[in-house]
Motif scaffolding. Sequence first.
Motif, PDB file in Angstrom:
ATOM      1  N   LYS A 140       0.818  -1.511   0.114  1.00 35.85           N
ATOM      2  CA  LYS A 140      -0.784   0.222   0.210  1.00 35.85           C
ATOM      3  C   LYS A 140       0.989   1.384  -0.460  1.00 35.85           C
ATOM      4  O   LYS A 140       0.627   2.554  -0.584  1.00 35.85           O
ATOM      5  N   SER A 141       1.598   0.894   0.521  1.00 27.66           N
ATOM      6  CA  SER A 141       2.724   1.807   1.050  1.00 27.66           C
ATOM      7  C   SER A 141       3.443   2.927  -0.429  1.00 27.66           C
ATOM      8  O   SER A 141       3.423   3.777  -0.398  1.00 27.66           O
ATOM      9  N   ALA A 142       3.373   1.523  -1.391  1.00 26.44           N
ATOM     10  CA  ALA A 142       4.538   1.981  -2.332  1.00 26.44           C
ATOM     11  C   ALA A 142       3.951   2.161  -3.401  1.00 26.44           C
ATOM     12  O   ALA A 142       3.916   2.864  -4.045  1.00 26.44           O
ATOM     13  N   LEU A 143       2.258   1.561  -3.291  1.00 29.82           N
ATOM     14  CA  LEU A 143       0.953   2.154  -4.803  1.00 29.82           C
ATOM     15  C   LEU A 143       0.625   3.714  -4.148  1.00 29.82           C
ATOM     16  O   LEU A 143       1.087   4.084  -4.936  1.00 29.82           O
ATOM     17  N   VAL A 144       0.713   4.324  -3.023  1.00 29.93           N
ATOM     18  CA  VAL A 144       0.121   4.883  -2.862  1.00 29.93           C
ATOM     19  C   VAL A 144       1.620   6.274  -3.244  1.00 29.93           C
ATOM     20  O   VAL A 144       1.038   7.215  -3.963  1.00 29.93           O
ATOM     21  N   LYS A 145       2.558   6.096  -2.943  1.00 29.08           N
ATOM     22  CA  LYS A 145       3.364   6.928  -3.012  1.00 29.08           C
ATOM     23  C   LYS A 145       3.579   7.202  -5.241  1.00 29.08           C
ATOM     24  O   LYS A 145       4.272   7.990  -5.522  1.00 29.08           O
ATOM     25  N   LYS A 146       3.723   6.279  -5.808  1.00 32.55           N
ATOM     26  CA  LYS A 146       3.086   5.241  -7.258  1.00 32.55           C
ATOM     27  C   LYS A 146       1.908   6.716  -7.983  1.00 32.55           C
ATOM     28  O   LYS A 146       2.129   7.120  -8.972  1.00 32.55           O
ATOM     29  N   ILE A 147       1.046   6.013  -6.582  1.00 36.98           N
ATOM     30  CA  ILE A 147      -0.314   7.237  -7.539  1.00 36.98           C
ATOM     31  C   ILE A 147       0.262   8.584  -7.831  1.00 36.98           C
ATOM     32  O   ILE A 147      -0.758   9.455  -7.659  1.00 36.98           O
ATOM     33  N   ALA A 148       0.752   9.568  -6.586  1.00 33.41           N
ATOM     34  CA  ALA A 148       1.015   9.988  -6.204  1.00 33.41           C
ATOM     35  C   ALA A 148       1.807  11.258  -7.345  1.00 33.41           C
ATOM     36  O   ALA A 148       2.064  12.394  -7.785  1.00 33.41           O
ATOM     37  N   VAL A 149       3.065  10.257  -7.747  1.00 32.79           N
ATOM     38  CA  VAL A 149       3.445  10.553  -8.690  1.00 32.79           C
ATOM     39  C   VAL A 149       3.004  10.445  -9.965  1.00 32.79           C
ATOM     40  O   VAL A 149       3.322  11.227 -10.865  1.00 32.79           O
ATOM     41  N   GLN A 150       1.960  10.121 -10.257  1.00 28.22           N
ATOM     42  CA  GLN A 150       1.241   9.660 -11.838  1.00 28.22           C
ATOM     43  C   GLN A 150       0.022  10.950 -11.693  1.00 28.22           C
ATOM     44  O   GLN A 150       0.763  11.393 -12.780  1.00 28.22           O
ATOM     45  N   LEU A 151      -0.537  11.330 -10.573  1.00 23.66           N
ATOM     46  CA  LEU A 151      -1.047  11.972 -10.352  1.00 23.66           C
ATOM     47  C   LEU A 151      -0.383  13.491 -10.092  1.00 23.66           C
ATOM     48  O   LEU A 151      -1.065  14.884 -11.224  1.00 23.66           O
ATOM     49  N   ASP A 152       1.148  13.881 -10.577  1.00 25.90           N
ATOM     50  CA  ASP A 152       1.715  15.436 -10.624  1.00 25.90           C
ATOM     51  C   ASP A 152       1.558  15.037 -11.958  1.00 25.90           C
ATOM     52  O   ASP A 152       1.820  15.809 -12.735  1.00 25.90           O
ATOM     53  N   GLY A 153       2.395  13.900 -12.969  1.00 27.83           N
ATOM     54  CA  GLY A 153       2.122  13.803 -14.332  1.00 27.83           C
ATOM     55  C   GLY A 153       1.051  14.157 -15.100  1.00 27.83           C
ATOM     56  O   GLY A 153       0.958  14.891 -15.953  1.00 27.83           O
ATOM     57  N   LEU A 154      -0.033  14.011 -14.417  1.00 31.84           N
ATOM     58  CA  LEU A 154      -0.870  13.975 -15.474  1.00 31.84           C
ATOM     59  C   LEU A 154      -1.576  15.567 -15.220  1.00 31.84           C
ATOM     60  O   LEU A 154      -2.537  17.170 -15.507  1.00 31.84           O
ATOM     61  N   GLY A 155      -1.664  16.155 -14.266  1.00 33.15           N
ATOM     62  CA  GLY A 155      -1.047  17.596 -13.430  1.00 33.15           C
ATOM     63  C   GLY A 155      -0.455  18.144 -14.493  1.00 33.15           C
ATOM     64  O   GLY A 155      -1.192  19.320 -15.128  1.00 33.15           O
ATOM     65  N   ILE A 156       0.620  18.215 -15.483  1.00 30.09           N
ATOM     66  CA  ILE A 156       1.496  18.469 -16.283  1.00 30.09           C
ATOM     67  C   ILE A 156       0.304  18.728 -17.209  1.00 30.09           C
ATOM     68  O   ILE A 156       0.611  19.938 -17.973  1.00 30.09           O
TER      69      ILE A 156
END
Length: 480
Positions: free
Chosen positions: A138-154
């Motif tokens: 779960k911890s790794a998944l949440v970190k990965k999602i945060a990076v993905q969301l940052d990319g989608l924001g860009i």
Amino acid sequence: MATITEAYVDSLAPNAGAIKNGRELVKKNSFPLLHETDDGTLLFGECKGSGKDPYRCSVDFATEGNPVFRCSCPSRQFPCKHTLGLLYARALGKAFTTAAIPQEIADKRDKAEKREEKKKDAAAEPDDSAKPKRKVNKSALVKKIAVQLDGLGILEKLVLQLTQSGLGSVDKKTLQMLEEQDKQLGNHYIPGAQAGLRAFVIIMQPEKDRETVYSAAMEQLLALKALTKKGKAYLEQRAADPDSPMDIDTNLEELLGHAWQLAELREHGRVQKDAKLLQLAFMSYTDEARGEFADTGWWIDLNSGHIRVTRHLRPFRAARAMREEDTFQAVVKTEELFIYPGDLNQRVRWENATFREPGATDYAAIKLLAAASFPDVIKQVKNVIKNPLADKNPVMLVAFQSIEQFDEKVILRDASGKQLQLEDFEENGRQTTTLLSLLREEELKNQAALVMFRHHLDDNHLSAQLMSIVTGSRIIRLLY
């Protein structure tokens, strides 16, 4: 053992060169020894090579639908030309003498059987509900999602900027900026979204006539806007609840870049038992945005009538080392058909299969499975393409009463007289309507047709391209 035909052997070859070389070995009588076991599950022999000693090669069908190739040659190509030549020898009617299985292969079979038994024992459970679910970090998944969301924001900001400034303002400098941003998106675990931006850049390349590509560019922007909106909502929900299930009903996960594993598809119940498929059309094309070659086949499920898709992807950098798919003529029977999430034409894969030659009953079944009403087909297609994230080229099997030509127009007519106009899609780079003049008159009446649709955003026009025709005795492939 599967019926060994030339088409079947062609399907096993990694590329056209291997097909040619394997056939040449048979023509040159390079096999002084050709053997088979009593039960026909093993073909083995010797093939003349460049050295003084011949190569020992074999093809083992101990596991039906999953042949094992063995050869003493140093080639890194798999299967090598010697094992392919062995199969071509059988397909071309060369004489094989009956012989006992070599001890070396018998030992390898024994080891393989023991490995399979261990797998079955390890997988054995009282029932499906008792099987352990895949553990998620779960911890790794949440970190990965945060990076993905940052990319989608860009990406969202880029799409908004392009929409507000207008396509006419996109110049060489803007495209260079987009290319740099595209590279940065490579660090955000969203390869699907990254490829979507790259596709926009390719569409808007400076050397192209902008007026002719504006519709395609706007369509791509709409798709990117929808992907960022739906992707962000989906990822935010998963970040808030890491235990929530993955989306297995749409292609959103794949568009974001998730590569589905067969174990995942099985876990989510996306497996069809005892499937039978027959390929109706095949096409290889280059996907510049994703940097890969796509060998794509369209198949009909002979049980349900669904049109399925196989897609063999070969990245540019690894294409030479990967097997290239080709047209496949036989009926495929598989105990497990893995079905990817998606819309109308869902992608499928299988691990093991057996093959047989198609016959008149198969062609008759296909014609019965074809949709009879063009208005119903068009309604179904429109329901798919109204989703900007759906496949832009849905494929349907339709029954037609006739194919007719008026001046420069070619139409399909159904039994009630409704028409479907046929065109040749420029993006496919292949013309099919011009080939109709080569067919017999009876092949243009009361048959079934595989048709690809395309929606034109500029004038809201729905067009269709003929891919193949199914008669009572054969499949006529026009798009290849």
